[in-house]
Enzyme design. Sequence first.
Site, mmCIF file in Angstrom:
data_model
loop_
_atom_site.group_PDB
_atom_site.id
_atom_site.type_symbol
_atom_site.label_atom_id
_atom_site.label_comp_id
_atom_site.label_asym_id
_atom_site.label_seq_id
_atom_site.Cartn_x
_atom_site.Cartn_y
_atom_site.Cartn_z
ATOM 1 N N CYS A 72 2.696 -3.256 4.392
ATOM 2 C CA CYS A 72 1.355 -2.946 4.865
ATOM 3 C C CYS A 72 1.330 -1.472 5.262
ATOM 4 O O CYS A 72 2.124 -1.059 6.121
ATOM 5 C CB CYS A 72 1.042 -3.829 6.067
ATOM 6 S SG CYS A 72 -0.523 -3.458 6.869
ATOM 7 N N CYS A 182 -3.265 0.674 0.220
ATOM 8 C CA CYS A 182 -3.328 -0.582 0.979
ATOM 9 C C CYS A 182 -2.822 -1.673 0.050
ATOM 10 O O CYS A 182 -3.208 -1.719 -1.127
ATOM 11 C CB CYS A 182 -4.773 -0.859 1.396
ATOM 12 S SG CYS A 182 -5.026 -2.524 2.061
HETATM 13 N N1 DGL Z 1 -2.656 -4.619 3.585
HETATM 14 C C1 DGL Z 1 -2.808 -3.706 4.664
HETATM 15 C C2 DGL Z 1 -2.412 -2.294 4.238
HETATM 16 O O1 DGL Z 1 -1.599 -2.121 3.366
HETATM 17 C C3 DGL Z 1 -4.090 -3.604 5.412
HETATM 18 C C4 DGL Z 1 -4.974 -4.750 5.534
HETATM 19 C C5 DGL Z 1 -5.767 -4.832 6.808
HETATM 20 O O2 DGL Z 1 -6.608 -3.980 7.121
HETATM 21 O O3 DGL Z 1 -5.507 -5.821 7.459
HETATM 22 O O4 DGL Z 1 -2.886 -1.343 4.781
#
Ligand code: DGL
Length: 262
Positions: A72, A182
Amino acid sequence: MPPIGIFDSGIGGLSVLSHIHELMPTEDLLYVADSGHLPYGSKTSEYVVQRAIAITRFLVEQQEAKAIVVACNTATAAAVSRLRSKFLIPIIGMEPGVKPGIKESRSGVVAILATEGTLGSEKFQALLDQYGNGAEVIVQPCNGWVEQVEHAEHDSPETRQIVADQVKPLLKRGADTLVLGCTHFPFLKEAIGIYAGEGIQVIDTGLAVAQELRRRLQSNNLLGMAKTGGNTHFWSSGSPEQTGRLISRLWGDPNQVNPLPV
Ligand code: DGL
């Protein structure tokens, strides 16, 4: 050999999990979707830090993970240095591919698509200061994208509209490279591809993170020796049934999704 722990705010990190599984098919993997607390992108960084610490503690102390992948960008920006100071195992984070994006761009205009949390972080600012000089870098907070993925709307008309609203202006400004900052966004590749057609490159750092993980395991003598395929176990802090349905769609049958006890 103990397993590798991987977590994200939801199921976005599955886009990284697939690369890890492909590169190291005999490793046992533990995946935590913090679905009861998403999206991370609009939370305070302290909130995300506390979630990242609780999940990492669960993976390390209760499940004996030998390494952690923060799958993430938002949680990495907020929490990776705190995690590294608290846990003495390899902790692999991820960040938007600013450097490869600039290298690949021919027009010299690169767009970074990420959450507000990532784009507003000090870590991202430092990344821009280090690598952002070679091109015009446009930052684009992609509000609503994470929710579309979590609602299993990867290519619905509404999703296409949301993607078009945010991608078309970037192309108009001359961007020929879109950096997916993301881990949820690779699941929108089809919708993105409708607007970002030929000549537009889409960069995702999932594979690079899996390769970095393998290097770190190797140099710490932590690579698994098993000859047969590893197992993957899942936890969710949201509804295990709903997370299970998403995992089935994006990864394959999870067998079981356990409720996350933290
Ligand atoms: N998947 C997360 C990232 O790579 C973010 C998702 C979220 O905002 O919860 O930033």
